[in-house]
Design a protein around this motif. Structure first.
Motif, PDB file in Angstrom:
ATOM      1  N   HIS A 118       0.852  -1.186   0.000  1.00 16.69           N
ATOM      2  CA  HIS A 118       0.000   0.000   0.000  1.00 16.69           C
ATOM      3  C   HIS A 118       0.882   1.228   0.000  1.00 16.69           C
ATOM      4  CE1 HIS A 118      -2.504   3.219   1.844  1.00 16.69           C
ATOM      5  NE2 HIS A 118      -3.445   2.643   1.138  1.00 16.69           N
ATOM      6  N   GLN A 119       0.973   1.913  -1.129  1.00 19.59           N
ATOM      7  CA  GLN A 119       1.789   3.121  -1.185  1.00 19.59           C
ATOM      8  C   GLN A 119       1.002   4.316  -0.665  1.00 19.59           C
ATOM      9  OE1 GLN A 119       4.252   4.068  -4.458  1.00 19.59           O
ATOM     10  NE2 GLN A 119       5.107   2.010  -4.602  1.00 19.59           N
ATOM     11  N   ALA A 120       1.747   5.271  -0.153  1.00 20.83           N
ATOM     12  CA  ALA A 120       1.135   6.523   0.282  1.00 20.83           C
ATOM     13  C   ALA A 120       0.476   7.215  -0.903  1.00 20.83           C
ATOM     14  CB  ALA A 120       2.199   7.435   0.894  1.00 20.83           C
ATOM     15  N   TRP A 121      -0.563   7.973  -0.622  1.00 19.93           N
ATOM     16  CA  TRP A 121      -1.224   8.755  -1.662  1.00 19.93           C
ATOM     17  C   TRP A 121      -0.629  10.163  -1.666  1.00 19.93           C
ATOM     18  CZ3 TRP A 121      -6.911   7.929   0.359  1.00 19.93           C
ATOM     19  CH2 TRP A 121      -7.212   6.565   0.357  1.00 19.93           C
ATOM     20  N   PRO A 122      -0.436  10.741  -2.821  1.00 18.39           N
ATOM     21  CA  PRO A 122      -0.067  12.160  -2.846  1.00 18.39           C
ATOM     22  C   PRO A 122      -1.244  13.007  -2.380  1.00 18.39           C
ATOM     23  CG  PRO A 122      -0.528  11.369  -5.060  1.00 18.39           C
ATOM     24  CD  PRO A 122      -0.551  10.160  -4.168  1.00 18.39           C
ATOM     25  N   ASN A 123      -0.952  14.198  -1.903  1.00 13.20           N
ATOM     26  CA  ASN A 123      -2.023  15.077  -1.417  1.00 13.20           C
ATOM     27  C   ASN A 123      -3.064  15.359  -2.485  1.00 13.20           C
ATOM     28  OD1 ASN A 123      -0.446  15.138   0.866  1.00 13.20           O
ATOM     29  ND2 ASN A 123       0.297  17.228   0.562  1.00 13.20           N
ATOM     30  N   ALA A 124      -2.677  15.202  -3.752  1.00 12.97           N
ATOM     31  CA  ALA A 124      -3.624  15.409  -4.847  1.00 12.97           C
ATOM     32  C   ALA A 124      -4.832  14.490  -4.731  1.00 12.97           C
ATOM     33  CB  ALA A 124      -2.927  15.182  -6.187  1.00 12.97           C
ATOM     34  N   ALA A 125      -4.650  13.343  -4.075  1.00 14.02           N
ATOM     35  CA  ALA A 125      -5.766  12.405  -3.914  1.00 14.02           C
ATOM     36  C   ALA A 125      -6.898  13.044  -3.124  1.00 14.02           C
ATOM     37  CB  ALA A 125      -5.280  11.137  -3.212  1.00 14.02           C
ATOM     38  N   LYS A 126      -6.534  13.876  -2.144  1.00 12.03           N
ATOM     39  CA  LYS A 126      -7.564  14.546  -1.334  1.00 12.03           C
ATOM     40  C   LYS A 126      -8.401  15.480  -2.206  1.00 12.03           C
ATOM     41  CE  LYS A 126      -6.262  16.557   2.501  1.00 12.03           C
ATOM     42  NZ  LYS A 126      -5.710  17.610   3.392  1.00 12.03           N
ATOM     43  N   ALA A 127      -7.740  16.175  -3.114  1.00 10.39           N
ATOM     44  CA  ALA A 127      -8.472  17.068  -4.011  1.00 10.39           C
ATOM     45  C   ALA A 127      -9.459  16.284  -4.865  1.00 10.39           C
ATOM     46  CB  ALA A 127      -7.484  17.826  -4.902  1.00 10.39           C
ATOM     47  N   GLY A 128      -9.054  15.073  -5.284  1.00  9.62           N
ATOM     48  CA  GLY A 128      -9.956  14.226  -6.053  1.00  9.62           C
ATOM     49  C   GLY A 128     -11.175  13.821  -5.254  1.00  9.62           C
ATOM     50  N   LEU A 129     -10.968  13.472  -3.990  1.00 12.26           N
ATOM     51  CA  LEU A 129     -12.086  13.075  -3.129  1.00 12.26           C
ATOM     52  C   LEU A 129     -13.028  14.246  -2.879  1.00 12.26           C
ATOM     53  CD1 LEU A 129     -10.157  10.856  -0.563  1.00 12.26           C
ATOM     54  CD2 LEU A 129     -11.757  10.063  -2.300  1.00 12.26           C
ATOM     55  N   LEU A 130     -12.462  15.427  -2.681  1.00 11.76           N
ATOM     56  CA  LEU A 130     -13.290  16.609  -2.461  1.00 11.76           C
ATOM     57  C   LEU A 130     -14.083  16.964  -3.719  1.00 11.76           C
ATOM     58  CD1 LEU A 130     -10.827  18.809  -0.377  1.00 11.76           C
ATOM     59  CD2 LEU A 130     -12.875  17.630   0.452  1.00 11.76           C
ATOM     60  N   GLU A 131     -13.465  16.760  -4.873  1.00 10.65           N
ATOM     61  CA  GLU A 131     -14.171  17.017  -6.122  1.00 10.65           C
ATOM     62  C   GLU A 131     -15.350  16.060  -6.279  1.00 10.65           C
ATOM     63  OE1 GLU A 131     -13.376  17.253 -10.972  1.00 10.65           O
ATOM     64  OE2 GLU A 131     -11.778  16.580  -9.628  1.00 10.65           O
ATOM     65  N   CYS A 132     -15.157  14.820  -5.870  1.00 16.85           N
ATOM     66  CA  CYS A 132     -16.241  13.834  -5.922  1.00 16.85           C
ATOM     67  C   CYS A 132     -17.398  14.275  -5.038  1.00 16.85           C
ATOM     68  CB  CYS A 132     -15.724  12.464  -5.476  1.00 16.85           C
ATOM     69  SG  CYS A 132     -16.982  11.171  -5.466  1.00 16.85           S
ATOM     70  N   TYR A 133     -17.076  14.726  -3.838  1.00 20.41           N
ATOM     71  CA  TYR A 133     -18.116  15.196  -2.911  1.00 20.41           C
ATOM     72  C   TYR A 133     -18.857  16.400  -3.499  1.00 20.41           C
ATOM     73  CZ  TYR A 133     -20.390  16.805   1.336  1.00 20.41           C
ATOM     74  OH  TYR A 133     -21.333  17.206   2.255  1.00 20.41           O
ATOM     75  N   HIS A 134     -18.085  17.313  -4.069  1.00 19.53           N
ATOM     76  CA  HIS A 134     -18.684  18.523  -4.642  1.00 19.53           C
ATOM     77  C   HIS A 134     -19.629  18.171  -5.793  1.00 19.53           C
ATOM     78  CE1 HIS A 134     -18.801  21.947  -7.495  1.00 19.53           C
ATOM     79  NE2 HIS A 134     -18.883  22.673  -6.384  1.00 19.53           N
ATOM     80  N   ASP A 135     -19.197  17.269  -6.666  1.00 20.95           N
ATOM     81  CA  ASP A 135     -20.041  16.882  -7.799  1.00 20.95           C
ATOM     82  C   ASP A 135     -21.312  16.187  -7.331  1.00 20.95           C
ATOM     83  OD1 ASP A 135     -18.330  18.001  -9.600  1.00 20.95           O
ATOM     84  OD2 ASP A 135     -17.498  16.112 -10.350  1.00 20.95           O
TER      85      ASP A 135
END
Length: 393
Positions: A29-46
């Motif tokens: 399990h590799q660490a996620w870059p912080n960009a992953a959080k932006a993706g999750l927030l975009e999903c919530y927003h959509d």
């Protein structure tokens, strides 16, 4: 070079605190870059903005994930379906086998190895309890594995299920294509697990002679995309009719009469059903990050090989560590993304390393150390010093 890149990357992984702890669990399990959080927030927003109309946007993210995998496979028009896990995708593959649609007057026969990942191993072992013929071929010695596998494949074989890199030893199975080609010559479906290859070992379907194979992989390990980003590639021109079929498989079927179960071409026949799209938003954001950082598979391979070489040299040059472990016999160039060390105390090593801030894991008698591009040379030396200290006590 590796350290400079790692230090440049580490701020992009600050949420996972990669600077503060030594994560040698990159093969699991590799660490996620912080960009992953932006993706999750975009999903919530959509979801909040569009409610049920969010799916058009979600499907765009899913296509981005498919495109990333297609590029890694070296097949831009790859027929790819996505799933939450490789197990889910394996079930779709198995349910398309002729032996399950029209059971033969003999035991169902599947050829595999003793080096497969848990999802496949457990499922095939359960089949064996149901009196199916599961031919389990030992991986060792690996130089004769291809021949020993093909010796087991015949006209009564219903499927071949093997790996491109073995999850226990990290050895690359360079001859996997020979087995897949032989299976194809007998019209036997072949599924190849590439989870320990994609994005850490340069991999091209055609140079590996896997153009006729089904291929499964996922984003949890070297792709840094987290859970829910698994994929299965279907061979070009193959049109299936799996028994386990989700309603998304109807999207490409026009004018289907009520009560009928028709299938679209290629990947469409293997599509699933309603899912949590956050995984694909996260994956798409991570894959965009890779491109921005120019982290292609060739550069990732070079980093991985340097890190594995550093760990191996550090262990062999320490008398205490050298006598604590045995190395696999394959050369570094045939090694995947982690270092496998044989010891009867593998699980104890994992616990002791974890107590000292080093994450690793074990499989049976194999201690597995999996670096990642955000792990610096200094951190690898720290890990080696900790291991030497543990060995001395």
């Amino acid at each position: 070079m590796t350290t400079d890149l790692a230090l440049a990357l580490q701020p992009h992984y600050s949420d996972f605190k990669v600077q503060e702890r030594i994560l040698l669990s990159g093969h699991s399990h590799q660490a996620w870059p912080n960009a992953a959080k932006a993706g999750l927030l975009e999903c919530y927003h959509d979801a909040a903005m569009h409610v049920d109309d969010k799916w058009d946007k979600a499907f765009i993210k899913a296509q981005r994930v498919k495109d990333f995998y297609a590029k890694l496979l070296g097949e831009t028009d790859a027929q790819i379906t996505l799933g939450a896990s490789t197990h889910e995708l394996i079930l779709r593959f198995l349910s398309d086998l002729s032996c399950f649609k029209k059971p033969p007057k003999r035991a169902i026969k599947i050829v595999t190895t003793d080096g497969e990942f848990h999802s496949m191993r457990r499922q095939l072992n359960r089949f064996k309890q149901l009196n199916m013929q599961i031919e389990v071929v030992p991986v060792a010695p690996s130089n004769t594995l291809a021949q020993r596998l093909t010796d087991k494949i015949d006209a009564h074989t219903d499927a071949v299920m093997i790996s491109a890199v073995f999850y226990g030893t990290s050895e690359i199975f360079r001859d996997v294509g020979q087995v897949a080609q032989y299976a194809h010559s007998l019209s036997v479906p072949c599924l190849v697990d590439t989870y320990h290859a994609l994005n850490v070992v340069p991999f091209n379907l055609y140079s590996w002679q896997l153009e006729h194979a089904f291929v499964v992989s996922g984003g949890y390990k070297y792709c840094q995309a987290g859970e829910g980003n698994c994929m299965m590639r279907i061979p070009q021109g193959y049109n299936g009719s799996p028994i386990i079929t989700g309603w998304y498989a109807e999207f490409s079927v026009l004018d289907q009469a009520p009560g009928q179960v028709n299938y679209g071409p290629g990947f469409n026949a293997f599509e699933g059903s309603t899912y949590d799209p956050s995984s694909h938003y996260r994956g798409a954001a991570v894959f965009d990050f890779f491109e921005q950082q120019q982290l292609d598979v060739n550069s990732l391979r070079a980093i991985s090989q340097q890190q594995i070489a550093q760990l191996r040299h550090g262990i062999t040059s320490s008398p205490k560590l050298a006598q604590s472990f045995e190395f696999a016999k394959h050369e570094l160039e045939h090694n995947g993304g982690f270092l496998a060390l044989s010891t009867q105390q593998a699980s104890q090593w994992v616990s002791k390393l974890h107590e000292r801030g080093v994450q690793s894991d074990s499989r049976g008698t194999q201690l597995r150390l999996g670096p990642a591009p955000y792990v610096s040379e200094y951190q690898l030396n720290q890990a080696l010093n900790i291991m030497e200290d543990i060995a001395t006590k």
